[in-house]
Design a protein around this motif. Structure first.
Motif, PDB file in Angstrom:
ATOM      1  N   ALA A   4      61.720  56.355  42.213  1.00  0.00           N
ATOM      2  CA  ALA A   4      63.099  56.074  41.811  1.00  0.00           C
ATOM      3  C   ALA A   4      63.126  54.954  40.776  1.00  0.00           C
ATOM      4  O   ALA A   4      63.890  55.000  39.811  1.00  0.00           O
ATOM      5  CB  ALA A   4      63.934  55.698  43.030  1.00  0.00           C
ATOM      6  N   VAL A   5      62.282  53.947  40.951  1.00  0.00           N
ATOM      7  CA  VAL A   5      62.221  52.845  39.995  1.00  0.00           C
ATOM      8  C   VAL A   5      61.812  53.374  38.622  1.00  0.00           C
ATOM      9  O   VAL A   5      62.364  53.009  37.604  1.00  0.00           O
ATOM     10  CB  VAL A   5      61.233  51.761  40.476  1.00  0.00           C
ATOM     11  CG1 VAL A   5      60.937  50.773  39.362  1.00  0.00           C
ATOM     12  CG2 VAL A   5      61.789  51.048  41.703  1.00  0.00           C
ATOM     13  N   MET A   6      60.858  54.315  38.610  1.00  0.00           N
ATOM     14  CA  MET A   6      60.357  54.860  37.348  1.00  0.00           C
ATOM     15  C   MET A   6      61.206  56.023  36.840  1.00  0.00           C
ATOM     16  O   MET A   6      60.861  56.634  35.836  1.00  0.00           O
ATOM     17  CB  MET A   6      58.916  55.354  37.532  1.00  0.00           C
ATOM     18  CG  MET A   6      57.931  54.270  37.863  1.00  0.00           C
ATOM     19  SD  MET A   6      57.729  53.111  36.511  1.00  0.00           S
ATOM     20  CE  MET A   6      56.468  53.933  35.557  1.00  0.00           C
ATOM     21  N   ASP A   7      62.273  56.373  37.571  1.00  0.00           N
ATOM     22  CA  ASP A   7      63.104  57.520  37.236  1.00  0.00           C
ATOM     23  C   ASP A   7      62.262  58.791  37.159  1.00  0.00           C
ATOM     24  O   ASP A   7      62.402  59.612  36.259  1.00  0.00           O
ATOM     25  CB  ASP A   7      63.855  57.289  35.914  1.00  0.00           C
ATOM     26  CG  ASP A   7      65.048  58.238  35.781  1.00  0.00           C
ATOM     27  OD1 ASP A   7      65.421  58.835  36.805  1.00  0.00           O
ATOM     28  OD2 ASP A   7      65.571  58.379  34.672  1.00  0.00           O
ATOM     29  N   LEU A   8      61.368  58.954  38.111  1.00  0.00           N
ATOM     30  CA  LEU A   8      60.499  60.126  38.136  1.00  0.00           C
ATOM     31  C   LEU A   8      60.775  60.989  39.365  1.00  0.00           C
ATOM     32  O   LEU A   8      59.944  61.785  39.768  1.00  0.00           O
ATOM     33  CB  LEU A   8      59.025  59.683  38.167  1.00  0.00           C
ATOM     34  CG  LEU A   8      58.459  59.097  36.882  1.00  0.00           C
ATOM     35  CD1 LEU A   8      57.078  58.519  37.123  1.00  0.00           C
ATOM     36  CD2 LEU A   8      58.405  60.147  35.788  1.00  0.00           C
ATOM     37  N   LEU A   9      61.968  60.832  39.944  1.00  0.00           N
ATOM     38  CA  LEU A   9      62.287  61.587  41.147  1.00  0.00           C
ATOM     39  C   LEU A   9      62.378  63.081  40.854  1.00  0.00           C
ATOM     40  O   LEU A   9      62.668  63.470  39.724  1.00  0.00           O
ATOM     41  CB  LEU A   9      63.632  61.116  41.723  1.00  0.00           C
ATOM     42  CG  LEU A   9      63.632  59.761  42.416  1.00  0.00           C
ATOM     43  CD1 LEU A   9      65.061  59.316  42.674  1.00  0.00           C
ATOM     44  CD2 LEU A   9      62.864  59.828  43.718  1.00  0.00           C
TER      45      LEU A   9
ATOM     46  N   ARG B  73      58.675  53.803  30.283  1.00  0.00           N
ATOM     47  CA  ARG B  73      57.536  54.280  31.077  1.00  0.00           C
ATOM     48  C   ARG B  73      56.289  54.241  30.208  1.00  0.00           C
ATOM     49  O   ARG B  73      56.266  54.771  29.120  1.00  0.00           O
ATOM     50  CB  ARG B  73      57.765  55.716  31.538  1.00  0.00           C
ATOM     51  CG  ARG B  73      58.557  55.833  32.809  1.00  0.00           C
ATOM     52  CD  ARG B  73      58.357  57.196  33.423  1.00  0.00           C
ATOM     53  NE  ARG B  73      58.868  58.262  32.569  1.00  0.00           N
ATOM     54  CZ  ARG B  73      60.094  58.778  32.697  1.00  0.00           C
ATOM     55  NH1 ARG B  73      60.911  58.320  33.596  1.00  0.00           N
ATOM     56  NH2 ARG B  73      60.488  59.735  31.900  1.00  0.00           N
ATOM     57  N   GLY B  74      55.260  53.669  30.684  1.00  0.00           N
ATOM     58  CA  GLY B  74      54.036  53.610  29.905  1.00  0.00           C
ATOM     59  C   GLY B  74      53.962  52.322  29.130  1.00  0.00           C
ATOM     60  O   GLY B  74      52.992  51.583  29.218  1.00  0.00           O
ATOM     61  N   ALA B  75      55.033  52.000  28.357  1.00  0.00           N
ATOM     62  CA  ALA B  75      54.987  50.795  27.540  1.00  0.00           C
ATOM     63  C   ALA B  75      55.286  49.546  28.368  1.00  0.00           C
ATOM     64  O   ALA B  75      54.549  48.573  28.341  1.00  0.00           O
ATOM     65  CB  ALA B  75      55.977  50.910  26.393  1.00  0.00           C
ATOM     66  N   ARG B  76      56.390  49.575  29.113  1.00  0.00           N
ATOM     67  CA  ARG B  76      56.787  48.387  29.872  1.00  0.00           C
ATOM     68  C   ARG B  76      56.328  48.463  31.324  1.00  0.00           C
ATOM     69  O   ARG B  76      56.040  47.457  31.941  1.00  0.00           O
ATOM     70  CB  ARG B  76      58.306  48.242  29.852  1.00  0.00           C
ATOM     71  CG  ARG B  76      58.899  48.098  28.486  1.00  0.00           C
ATOM     72  CD  ARG B  76      58.738  46.667  27.989  1.00  0.00           C
ATOM     73  NE  ARG B  76      59.674  46.410  26.918  1.00  0.00           N
ATOM     74  CZ  ARG B  76      60.933  46.047  27.120  1.00  0.00           C
ATOM     75  NH1 ARG B  76      61.380  45.904  28.348  1.00  0.00           N
ATOM     76  NH2 ARG B  76      61.739  45.844  26.108  1.00  0.00           N
ATOM     77  N   ALA B  77      56.366  49.696  31.858  1.00  0.00           N
ATOM     78  CA  ALA B  77      55.990  49.869  33.250  1.00  0.00           C
ATOM     79  C   ALA B  77      55.072  51.077  33.343  1.00  0.00           C
ATOM     80  O   ALA B  77      55.360  52.122  32.790  1.00  0.00           O
ATOM     81  CB  ALA B  77      57.239  50.100  34.109  1.00  0.00           C
TER      82      ALA B  77
END
Lengths: 339, 330, 306
Positions: free
Chosen positions: A54-59, A89-93
């Motif tokens: 959910a944090v990564m918006d990958l749900l 995603r990838g760059a910051r987290a």
């Protein structure tokens, strides 16, 4: 005051299932500062992985996410669009999964995938990207990095693949790394090596690290702070020292009593157990989720929802109305276990 | 003392399980046009399990512990060496007789139960195979065993998919024990389970061992579990047992550098200790390409010249032995 | 369980409510699957029609009456139309409805028989290859490849033209030719089951190999078998129609749907219903069987086997 990297406030994840709505994550709040390692620990089905996704918006598409606040490095992640999120995603987290084979593309070489991770997010030349990739591969302990560059994921062992995943996570210099059971599929010696490496790199690159695991040993050794989850809720959170030396929630106490510890538990003696099963999270529920399995549950536990309260130590929160009386009520199960 | 009594005493004293210099190789193809290569899964392993013992077998994936277990169960003939169960060589025993003496409990209770069969049918199967009774007796026996392993009798007609992981593992244990074997080979019996379920299963295994007088061979990569359960521990590395000792001795003073690294890798829940550096390097053992000399030397922190060329011989130490040049007379 | 018996914070625990059994789940899925229900209903109607043909058919399908030939079906209108022949008559004056009803028997007989023959061959080969692996698997794979390299229709034509055509010959030729899919599917299904630990557990219990194949492997590959069986049945029916159309299948005057199409092809432009009626019947039968097969595949999907 250290820099706040991640703020999660009242995060909820609902999943539609045939029987109704599964409230998989129910108001989870935590934060991660720069240079901190926060461990989310819990058993299967407690919602720890969904929290990370959910944090990564990958749900998964059918899941519904709501939150009061979700900020990564000062940016509100609830209002930004899909493209902006993809940039973050990838760059910051960056995220590291349990099985690296599923997150590496089998059709491309290791080197190619490492370079792409950087080229997608920043304006550098391929030469610069390659230089950073080789540097990071060496940094994660892969010898002869330049020759590994041309290899495909299937040519590497599980431990090496996880090292590649860590290198890939570090390519863009993220401020946050989320690792979901990164060492569960690995052998014990490799697990220790990978965790050692993660801890070292996390200090060196001063990232925030969120580690999701079910292994209390891992948590104790690597965490700055611990978030204990049970049935979709945070039941206890605090520093690793506080959680392990003065666990306040009956569930945390039960979990700690369950694991054999060489030198501490008596050989052959009965280990602590937590009777019963995790409650179903479908539909509405009232009261403490752990009440059905708790030795100390009283009527008040079942009649009203329980909120997180401050325990003795600073920053130590616990979701139990009886946490103050517990130490006096009974020692943890290990001590009372019969031979 | 009569001759008959002597024989009975000998039988009691006989080791439950004995592996003598057992080896197993596989022919594996490494590619479409490449020649087949020999994989030495187990090489010259000797292991003795006495009645009432719990012998822990530890090692990393690919070290040959599962192959060894399959041979001990009589499912795989050794290429070399001999395996004896209660003093009798397994090569000469029919499978059904071995099955009466030795039974396995597997790691994954989601894979070890036939999803199309009811719990009752799964636990009855061993009785059916051995034959010699009627279904009413079987049912009574099965329900008694279900109760013993902590399963409600009412689950008799249910299916594995309706059960939790812990309950499924209890079914697997009931199936293994229904014919009252002497030895149970537990292959990672708790590594697929949650922490709180793991402790229940470990407690159950201890309880059953005491009540039924069982002997266990416990295969696990979780050293904390092995330390808790085992009376003796054998450490396997790339197909060989490199160290064997009493659990206390092994955990107090591990001798082999690999055992030392394994023990250092155990992450006990003690905050503040940090993650240890095992000094093993990123090399990974490959059973298709066993190094010459001591098979552990590429990862060893104490490697000497002799290690690269000469394979160490086992050196007796206390109750067990260690296979390392650091301890032999040079 | 009553409301009062739920003591704990109103949250029913997973221990209180056992998940439904695989049988209950399967029944629920079947009742929710429209394709399966529709396909099953159409197939049931056709099977009933075939079984009860003597009761349903208004006339003897072989009775010729040249005085009453080529009567159109009742919806056509015109002077010749009569309720005595609801679907009309063919060029020899035989009642078309009766021929259609009896034709269902032939189509189903050929479909079921050819499916059974090919099912036995393919399943035995596939299960043996999947379970034993190694050289056995290599041999079976070779046989399957050999079979796949032979075009079904051409081989069937050749065989029928050599040994002559009859119902029995058509059944055996089709049965011996279309087992490849059974073998391929059963092989991979068995391989998957073979790797599960309950097979090793059965071996460690001292079960014999036939026992393991029958009681441990078979129930777990049955769902795949049923799906392939329906598809192959439809396949056999279509092949029979094709062979009959080419004059090398069932011989006249036997009422077969393929043959009915074939006999009507000369009159296609004058009396198109002679072709459309058996054509629609064939289409409906094959569609129904395929819908049933797809439905069965959906409802027996792996998640209810876990």
């Amino acid at each position: 005051m250290s820099e706040r990297i991640l703020t999660v406030d009242n995060l909820r994840v609902d999943l539609p299932v045939p029987a109704g709505t599964l409230h998989a994550v129910q108001g989870v709040s935590f934060h991660v500062d720069r240079g901190e390692t926060v461990c989310i620990v819990g058993e299967s089905g407690c919602g720890k992985t969904l929290t990370a996704l959910a944090v990564m918006d990958l749900l998964p598409a059918r899941a519904r996410r709501t939150a009061q606040r979700l900020e990564l490095a000062g940016r509100d992640m609830l209002s930004i669009g899909e493209r902006a999120m993809a940039d973050i995603r990838g760059a910051r987290a960056a995220m590291i999964f349990q099985e690296p084979m599923t997150s590496l593309n089998p059709a491309y070489t290791i080197g190619n995938q490492l370079e792409e991770a950087l080229l997608r997010h920043s304006r550098v030349s391929r030469r610069q990207a390659r230089a950073r990739a080789v540097y990071l591969l060496e940094r994660v302990g892969i010898t002869a990095a330049a020759s590994r560059f041309k290899q495909y994921p299937h040519q590497l062992s599980g431990g090496l693949r996880q090292r590649v995943m860590i290198a890939m996570a570090l390519m863009c210099g993220p401020s946050l790394i989320l690792a979901d059971e990164p060492t569960t599929a690995l052998d014990v010696t490799i697990q220790a090596q990978i965790l050692h490496l993660l801890a070292e790199l996390q200090r060196e690159f001063a990232t925030g690290l969120v580690l999701i695991t079910h292994d209390l040993g891992v948590v104790a050794r690597i965490a700055t702070r611990v978030v204990v989850m049970y049935a979709g809720e945070v039941v206890e959170t605090g520093t690793a020292a506080a959680i392990f030396s003065r666990p306040a929630h009956p569930y945390t106490r039960g979990l700690i009593a369950c694991i054999p510890v060489p030198g501490r538990t008596r050989r052959g003696a009965a280990l602590g157990t937590i009777p019963g099963m995790v409650p179903s999270l479908v539909g509405k529920s009232i009261g403490c989720h752990f009440a059905s399995r708790c030795d100390y549950a009283i009527d008040a536990c079942r009649s009203a929802d329980v909120t997180l309260e401050a325990a003795r130590d600073a920053g130590h929160l616990v979701r139990c109305i009886r946490h103050a009386e517990l130490p006096a009520l009974a020692p943890t199960r290990v001590a009372e276990a019969a031979p | 003392m009569t001759a008959a009594a002597l024989t009975a005493a000998q039988v009691e004293a006989a080791p439950m399980l004995e592996a003598r210099d057992v080896s197993r190789t596989f022919r594996v193809s490494t590619g479409l046009l490449k020649p087949k290569r020999t994989l030495q899964a187990v090489e010259g392993v000797s292991l003795l399990v006495r009645p009432g013992e719990v012998v822990g077998l530890v090692g990393e994936s690919g070290c040959g512990k599962t192959t060894l277990a399959r041979m001990l169960l009589g499912l795989l003939p050794p290429t070399d060496g001999e395996i004896r169960v209660v003093g009798r060589p397994t090569a000469a025993l029919p499978r059904r007789t071995i099955a009466q003496l030795v039974q396995p409990v597997f790691q994954d209770p989601y894979s070890s139960l036939n999803p199309r069969k009811s719990i009752g049918a799964i636990i009855t199967l061993p009785l059916r195979v051995q034959g010699g009774s009627d279904s009413a007796t079987w049912r009574a026996q099965v329900e008694e065993m279900m109760e013993r392993v902590g399963l409600a009798r009412s689950l008799y007609d249910n299916y594995p998919s309706q059960l939790s992981g812990g309950q499924r593992q209890r079914v697997a244990i009931a199936r293994a024990l229904i014919n009252r074997p002497r030895l149970v080979i537990c292959d990672e019996p708790t590594s697929a389970l949650d922490v709180s379920v793991q402790s229940q299963i470990l407690n159950l295994l201890q309880e059953l061992r005491r009540d039924l007088g069982l002997t266990y061979l416990l295969i696990s990569h979780n050293l904390a579990v092995v330390e808790h359960m085992a009376t003796r521990v054998a450490v396997m590395y790339l197909g060989r047992i490199v160290e064997e000792a009493d659990t206390d001795a092994l955990f107090r003073a591990p001798k082999h550098p690999y055992t030392q690294a394994l023990l250092a890798s155990v992450l006990t829940p003690e905050p503040g200790l940090g993650v240890p550096d095992t000094q093993l390097g990123a090399a990974y053992p490959n059973p298709l390409d066993v190094p010459p000399g001591c098979r552990f030397h590429p990862r060893c922190a104490h490697v000497m010249d002799i290690c690269r060329t000469v394979a160490p011989k086992p050196v007796a130490s206390g109750e067990g032995f260690v296979e390392c040049h650091l301890y032999g007379t040079p | 369980m009553t409301q009062a018996a739920l003591p704990r914070a109103g949250i029913p625990t997973a221990a209180d409510i056992l998940a439904p059994s695989p049988g209950v789940l399967l029944r629920r899925r079947i009742l929710r699957h429209w394709g399966l229900l529709i396909g099953g209903t159409i197939l049931a109607v056709i099977v009933l029609m075939a079984l009860l043909a003597p009761l349903i058919a208004p006339h003897d399908p072989y009775d010729q009456d040249l005085a009453r030939k080529l009567i159109p079906p009742i919806w056509h209108g015109g002077a010749k139309v009569t309720w005595a022949h609801p679907l009309g008559t063919d060029q020899l004056g035989r009642d078309y409805l009766s021929r259609l009803v009896y034709g269902a028997r032939i189509s189903l007989l050929i479909g079921v028989s050819a499916m059974l023959i090919s099912g036995v061959i393919g399943t035995v080969l596939g299960v043996i290859a999947g379970y034993f692996g190694g050289r056995v698997d290599m041999l079976v794979s070779f046989i399957v490849t050999t079979r796949l390299s032979m075009p079904v229709v051409l081989v069937a034509l050749a065989v029928v033209s050599i040994v002559g055509s009859s119902l029995t010959v058509v059944i055996w030729v089709l049965g011996l030719l279309i087992w490849d899919r059974f073998a391929v599917v059963m092989r991979s299904a068995t391989q998957q089951i073979r790797a599960r630990e309950f097979i090793t557990a059965a071996q460690a219990l001292g079960c014999s190999t036939p026992r393991i194949l029958l009681t441990e492997v078979a129930p777990n590959v049955l769902n795949h078998l049923i799906v392939v069986a329906t598809l192959e049945m439809a396949h056999a029916i279509l092949l029979e129609a094709a062979l009959s159309f080419l004059g090398l299948g069932v011989q006249p005057p036997t009422p077969s749907w393929g043959l009915m199409v074939s006999e009507a092809k000369g009159l296609m432009f004058f009396d198109p219903w002679l072709i459309t009626i058996p054509g629609i019947a064939l289409f409906a039968l094959v569609l129904a069987i395929n819908m049933l097969g797809d439905g069965l595949r959906d409802v027996t999907a792996p998640e209810n086997r876990g």
